[in-house]
Structure formats: structure tokens, C-alpha cells
Design a protein around this motif. Structure first.
Motif, PDB file in Angstrom:
ATOM      1  N   HIS A 264       0.829  -1.205   0.000  1.00 42.35           N
ATOM      2  CA  HIS A 264       0.000   0.000   0.000  1.00 42.35           C
ATOM      3  C   HIS A 264       0.865   1.258   0.000  1.00 42.35           C
ATOM      4  N   ILE A 265       1.891   1.260   0.844  1.00 48.51           N
ATOM      5  CA  ILE A 265       2.772   2.432   0.951  1.00 48.51           C
ATOM      6  C   ILE A 265       3.514   2.682  -0.358  1.00 48.51           C
ATOM      7  N   VAL A 266       4.053   1.621  -0.949  1.00 50.01           N
ATOM      8  CA  VAL A 266       4.789   1.758  -2.206  1.00 50.01           C
ATOM      9  C   VAL A 266       3.865   2.258  -3.319  1.00 50.01           C
ATOM     10  N   THR A 267       2.649   1.711  -3.383  1.00 47.95           N
ATOM     11  CA  THR A 267       1.692   2.145  -4.406  1.00 47.95           C
ATOM     12  C   THR A 267       1.361   3.620  -4.264  1.00 47.95           C
ATOM     13  N   MET A 268       1.095   4.048  -3.035  1.00 54.94           N
ATOM     14  CA  MET A 268       0.767   5.452  -2.800  1.00 54.94           C
ATOM     15  C   MET A 268       1.960   6.360  -3.081  1.00 54.94           C
ATOM     16  N   SER A 269       3.160   5.890  -2.774  1.00 51.89           N
ATOM     17  CA  SER A 269       4.361   6.684  -3.031  1.00 51.89           C
ATOM     18  C   SER A 269       4.596   6.865  -4.528  1.00 51.89           C
ATOM     19  N   ILE A 270       4.362   5.788  -5.292  1.00 54.76           N
ATOM     20  CA  ILE A 270       4.489   5.885  -6.751  1.00 54.76           C
ATOM     21  C   ILE A 270       3.448   6.852  -7.307  1.00 54.76           C
ATOM     22  N   TRP A 271       2.241   6.779  -6.779  1.00 54.71           N
ATOM     23  CA  TRP A 271       1.178   7.717  -7.180  1.00 54.71           C
ATOM     24  C   TRP A 271       1.634   9.158  -6.957  1.00 54.71           C
ATOM     25  N   LEU A 272       2.200   9.416  -5.789  1.00 52.37           N
ATOM     26  CA  LEU A 272       2.676  10.759  -5.470  1.00 52.37           C
ATOM     27  C   LEU A 272       3.782  11.195  -6.421  1.00 52.37           C
ATOM     28  N   GLN A 273       4.730  10.315  -6.674  1.00 56.49           N
ATOM     29  CA  GLN A 273       5.854  10.655  -7.543  1.00 56.49           C
ATOM     30  C   GLN A 273       5.415  10.940  -8.980  1.00 56.49           C
ATOM     31  N   LEU A 274       4.440  10.205  -9.456  1.00 54.93           N
ATOM     32  CA  LEU A 274       4.029  10.342 -10.849  1.00 54.93           C
ATOM     33  C   LEU A 274       3.016  11.454 -11.077  1.00 54.93           C
ATOM     34  N   TYR A 275       2.092  11.636 -10.129  1.00 56.91           N
ATOM     35  CA  TYR A 275       0.964  12.512 -10.398  1.00 56.91           C
ATOM     36  C   TYR A 275       0.767  13.640  -9.390  1.00 56.91           C
ATOM     37  N   ASP A 276       1.415  13.543  -8.230  1.00 58.54           N
ATOM     38  CA  ASP A 276       1.043  14.488  -7.167  1.00 58.54           C
ATOM     39  C   ASP A 276       2.247  14.876  -6.320  1.00 58.54           C
ATOM     40  N   LYS A 277       3.336  15.252  -6.952  1.00 60.77           N
ATOM     41  CA  LYS A 277       4.556  15.573  -6.213  1.00 60.77           C
ATOM     42  C   LYS A 277       4.358  16.792  -5.318  1.00 60.77           C
ATOM     43  N   SER A 278       4.956  16.697  -4.145  1.00 60.04           N
ATOM     44  CA  SER A 278       5.005  17.859  -3.269  1.00 60.04           C
ATOM     45  C   SER A 278       6.251  18.676  -3.595  1.00 60.04           C
ATOM     46  N   PRO A 279       6.161  20.014  -3.610  1.00 60.22           N
ATOM     47  CA  PRO A 279       7.335  20.841  -3.901  1.00 60.22           C
ATOM     48  C   PRO A 279       8.302  20.968  -2.731  1.00 60.22           C
ATOM     49  N   PHE A 280       7.986  20.319  -1.612  1.00 62.45           N
ATOM     50  CA  PHE A 280       8.770  20.502  -0.396  1.00 62.45           C
ATOM     51  C   PHE A 280      10.235  20.119  -0.581  1.00 62.45           C
ATOM     52  N   CYS A 281      10.498  19.016  -1.287  1.00 67.34           N
ATOM     53  CA  CYS A 281      11.874  18.551  -1.486  1.00 67.34           C
ATOM     54  C   CYS A 281      12.201  18.423  -2.966  1.00 67.34           C
ATOM     55  N   SER A 282      11.636  19.282  -3.784  1.00 68.30           N
ATOM     56  CA  SER A 282      11.775  19.149  -5.234  1.00 68.30           C
ATOM     57  C   SER A 282      13.187  19.437  -5.732  1.00 68.30           C
ATOM     58  N   GLN A 283      14.044  20.051  -4.907  1.00 64.35           N
ATOM     59  CA  GLN A 283      15.397  20.394  -5.345  1.00 64.35           C
ATOM     60  C   GLN A 283      16.329  19.184  -5.376  1.00 64.35           C
ATOM     61  N   ASN A 284      15.942  18.089  -4.728  1.00 67.29           N
ATOM     62  CA  ASN A 284      16.806  16.915  -4.627  1.00 67.29           C
ATOM     63  C   ASN A 284      15.960  15.665  -4.833  1.00 67.29           C
ATOM     64  N   ILE A 285      16.310  14.863  -5.827  1.00 72.74           N
ATOM     65  CA  ILE A 285      15.492  13.704  -6.179  1.00 72.74           C
ATOM     66  C   ILE A 285      15.442  12.690  -5.048  1.00 72.74           C
ATOM     67  N   LEU A 286      16.560  12.528  -4.306  1.00 79.52           N
ATOM     68  CA  LEU A 286      16.579  11.572  -3.199  1.00 79.52           C
ATOM     69  C   LEU A 286      15.636  12.016  -2.092  1.00 79.52           C
ATOM     70  N   PHE A 287      15.714  13.317  -1.726  1.00 80.79           N
ATOM     71  CA  PHE A 287      14.807  13.840  -0.706  1.00 80.79           C
ATOM     72  C   PHE A 287      13.363  13.785  -1.178  1.00 80.79           C
ATOM     73  N   GLU A 288      13.161  14.011  -2.465  1.00 76.53           N
ATOM     74  CA  GLU A 288      11.815  13.997  -3.034  1.00 76.53           C
ATOM     75  C   GLU A 288      11.188  12.613  -2.901  1.00 76.53           C
ATOM     76  N   VAL A 289      11.950  11.574  -3.246  1.00 76.34           N
ATOM     77  CA  VAL A 289      11.460  10.197  -3.129  1.00 76.34           C
ATOM     78  C   VAL A 289      11.222   9.844  -1.658  1.00 76.34           C
ATOM     79  N   ALA A 290      12.145  10.270  -0.781  1.00 78.36           N
ATOM     80  CA  ALA A 290      12.003   9.981   0.648  1.00 78.36           C
ATOM     81  C   ALA A 290      10.746  10.638   1.207  1.00 78.36           C
ATOM     82  N   PHE A 291      10.479  11.866   0.763  1.00 77.39           N
ATOM     83  CA  PHE A 291       9.287  12.565   1.250  1.00 77.39           C
ATOM     84  C   PHE A 291       8.021  11.895   0.718  1.00 77.39           C
TER      85      PHE A 291
END
Length: 395
Positions: A264-291
Motif C-alpha cells: 500500500h505504501i509503495v503504491t501510494m508513493s508511486i502515485w505521489l511521484q508520478l501525479y502528485d509531487k510535493s514541492p517541499f523537497c523538489s530540489q533533490n530527487i533523493l529527498f523527493e522520493v524519501a518525502f
């Protein structure tokens, strides 16, 4: 008398920031009390969780001790990392909040102790007191400045509280509830206290977060107290049903439950990465995925908006998935529970609690959006980033 100068500063970065304040910015006794209660509540919840962990250790139940301790420390590390990221962005943006709160030793000490929300609530309380004092001195410029800083710290604290509630409190409830269902013994009172302390704060922390970020949206009116109450009921009931449902299936199939939660967590995280990214950590891809993974973990229990946009379809998809999961958990509990569990007094109550509160929560959500959701009142800009706020530089 200190010299004052008006200037424009940026107190924002790529996340919701204070750019719209209510007309009445007077600090009431209730505001002060609420911050104090939030700080005390954090310590009480932490103390009760530590108490359960210690009890498991004394009983030589090391697996339960390890799991309980993990659900205390891991979310604390996540919260500390998010808080450090916030301070880093404050420094990059040269925000006033960073300039005024350069209590580095105290900040490091509290962060090392894994109490990031406490620091934010303490700063918000300090700014609230300063704003109130400025009002009594008839200094409206300083009053407005400190009020803006209070709102910013309040918004940051609310976000940290969400992570704390749904990365620590909610998993802790699932763990302790499933253990309580599995083995009722003399530790039950300590488990129950830990569960209750975690439940109390869940609904309110989400409603407080939504109320806090509403002040940051220039094109929308602020949430009324009746709206906040309905939001609290909505999120509390949905979260409660999710906790009960996951606890039931964890009682029956603990290993499969862990696997299902990870999926469930992985599915929701992929959803966020593909369609609903938060700009909070957008400057760094590693931080972005972690967030995204962090938010995906929160989505195990409830849904919060990573960005301000249309919510109808996202809510429909998310709550449909969760409802089907809850019904599946309830069905498996009803069919595959053993005779001892079936004869227990809690068998049917928890079965009802796994589904009915969810349905009631959705009804409250519909009522909120139908009658109490603030309407767009401006130019439809949505969330404003790097918003400039007129403040006073007191030197």
C-alpha cells in the motif's frame, strides 16, 4: 525605544506559507492554552509509549519491546529530518523566522532528543506571547509581525504533528491493539493507555493542519470552528476505522499484514511521484522520493493533500481503495477467527468499528464540503509560494 523600519521579506519557500491573516489577529487566552496543551500532550503520549516498551522489556517480551521502540524512534528520526529540512530552507530563503530564532544550541539539543514538534510549538507559543505583548503596548506593526511568525511556526508544527500521528501514533495503535487482542494480561491497562493517548490526537492534528494551511491561501476564506469540528470528526472516524481494520488482520496474519502495508505504501508513493509531487523537497530527487515514501506511509491511515488542487477524484480513488480494504479485513476477521476469539466480548464491536466509523467519516466529509468548506474568494491562484508579507524589523 528600539528603532523600527518597515520592509518586505520573504518568509516562504516551496510549501504553504503565511500570506493571508484573519482580520482579528488578537491572541486570546485559549490560543496560549492550546499551545501549552499541545506541548504537554506530546510528552504524555511519548511517556505512555515508553512505559509500554519498558514493561515489555521487564517481562522479557523482546519482540514486542523491539517493535514498540521502533515505532517510537523511527518516526522521531523522520520528523527530525523534516524539521532540519525546514530550517535549512528557512536559512536559504533568509526568512525572518530563522533570523529571530537563532537559538542554535537549544534547537540542536531538542532535535537530538527527537522532539522536533515541541520546538515548533514552543516557538509558536513565544511568538503568540510577543504578539499579545505588542498589542498591549499599542504596537500594531510588531503585533502583526509576531502573529505572522506564529502562524508560520504553527503550520510547520501541524505538519510535523501529522507525521508524528500517522508514522508513530497510528502504527503504535495497530501494534498495541493487535497484541491486546492476541494476549489479554496484566499489561492490558498499559497497552490501553498507550492506545487511547494516540487516538485522542489523531483527528485533531489533521484538522489543525488543514486550519493552519488555510491561512496561507490568499484566494480562500478561512475555516470556521464548525468546519474544523466536522473535519476533526471526519478524519478521526476514518483513521479509527483504518487502525481497527489493520489491527484485525494483523491479529490473524501478522506477516501478510506487513507485506500488504508495504504494498500500500509503495503504491501510494508511486502515485505521489508520478501525479502528485510535493514541492517541499523538489530540489533533490533523493529527498523527493524519501518525502513521497513518508507521505505514502501516512496514506496507510488517511489522506492529506500534498498540493492544493481539485480533490474530488483523488478522494474518490483513495477512499474507495481504503473502504474495500476495510471490508476485506472485516470479512476475513469474521470468517477465519478461531472459536476463542469469536466468544470474546470484543469480537463483534471491533467488527463494527472496522467499517461503520469509516462510512460515518465519509458522510462528515461530504457534509463539510457541501456546507462548510471555504469558497474561493479571490483570483483563483491557489497555494502561493514564496509569499511576501509586510512585517517590521525591530533592531
Amino acid at each position: 525605544m528600539p528603532r523600527t523600519a518597515r520592509k518586505m521579506i520573504q518568509i516562504g519557500y516551496p510549501r504553504d506559507e503565511t500570506d493571508r491573516m484573519p482580520n482579528n489577529i488578537s491572541i486570546s487566552d485559549l490560543d496560549i492554552i492550546m499551545y501549552i496543551v499541545a506541548i504537554i500532550g506530546h510528552f504524555v503520549d511519548l511517556a505512555l509509549d515508553i512505559n509500554v516498551a519498558v514493561r515489555y522489556s521487564l517481562e522479557r517480551r523482546m519482540m514486542e519491546f523491539g517493535l514498540t521502540l521502533t515505532f517510537i524512534l523511527l518516526p522521531a528520526f523522520v520528523n527530525t529530518a523534516v524539521s532540519i529540512r525546514m530550517y535549512s530552507l528557512d536559512k536559504q530563503q533568509d526568512s525572518l523566522s530563522y533570523a529571530i530564532t537563532k537559538r542554535k544550541l537549544l534547537r540542536i539539543f531538542i532535535l537530538v532528543l527527537q522532539m522536533a514538534p515541541i520546538l515548533r510549538f514552543a516557538d509558536a507559543l513565544i511568538y503568540a506571547i510577543k504578539s499579545r505583548y505588542a498589542e498591549r503596548r499599542k504596537d500594531p506593526l510588531s503585533q502583526r509581525m509576531y502573529y505572522a511568525l506564529m502562524l508560520k511556526e504553527d503550520s510547520d508544527a501541524a505538519l510535523l504533528r501529522i507525521f508524528e500521528c500517522f508514522l508513530e501514533a497510528a502504527p503504535q495503535q495497530v501494534l498495541q491493539t493487535s497484541l491486546l487482542l492476541r494476549q489479554y494480561d496484566h499489561l492490558a491497562i498499559h497497552q490501553a493507555l498507550s492506545i487511547c493517548s494516540s487516538i485522542v490526537g489523531m483527528g485533531w492534528c489533521l484538522a489543525a493542519y488543514q486550519r493552519a494551511i488555510r491561512f496561507t491561501q490568499e484566494d480562500k476564506n478561512n475555516v470556521t470552528w464548525s468546519g474544523t469540528a466536522l473535519q476533526t470528526a471526519w478524519h478521526f472516524l476514518v483513521s479509527l476505522s483504518r487502525v481497527i481494520s489493520i489491527s484485525l488482520i494483523a491479529h490473524l496474519y501478522p506477516q501478510w499484514t506487513v507485506l500488504a502495508c508495504i504494498l500500500h505504501i509503495v503504491t501510494m508513493s508511486i502515485w505521489l511521484q508520478l501525479y502528485d509531487k510535493s514541492p517541499f523537497c523538489s530540489q533533490n530527487i533523493l529527498f523527493e522520493v524519501a518525502f513521497s515514501l513518508t507521505l505514502g506511509s501516512v496514506y496507510l491511515f488517511t489522506y492529506i493533500l500534498p498540493n492544493e488542487s481539485k480533490t474530488r477524484y483523488r478522494y474518490t480513488v483513495y477512499y474507495t481503495i481504503c473502504f474495500l480494504q476495510n471490508v476485506t479485513c472485516a470479512t476475513l476477521w469474521f470468517i477465519y477467527s478461531d472459536d476463542v476469539t469469536r466468544s470474546a466480548i470484543y469480537f463483534y464491536p471491533v467488527l463494527v468499528l472496522s467499517v461503520v466509523p469509516f462510512v460515518l467519516g465519509i458522510i462528515f466529509m461530504i457534509l463539510y464540503y457541501a456546507f462548510l468548506h471555504p469558497k474561493t474568494s479571490g483570483n483563483g491562484l491557489g497555494v502561493t509560494y514564496n509569499a511576501q508579507v509586510e512585517v517590521v524589523d525591530v533592531s
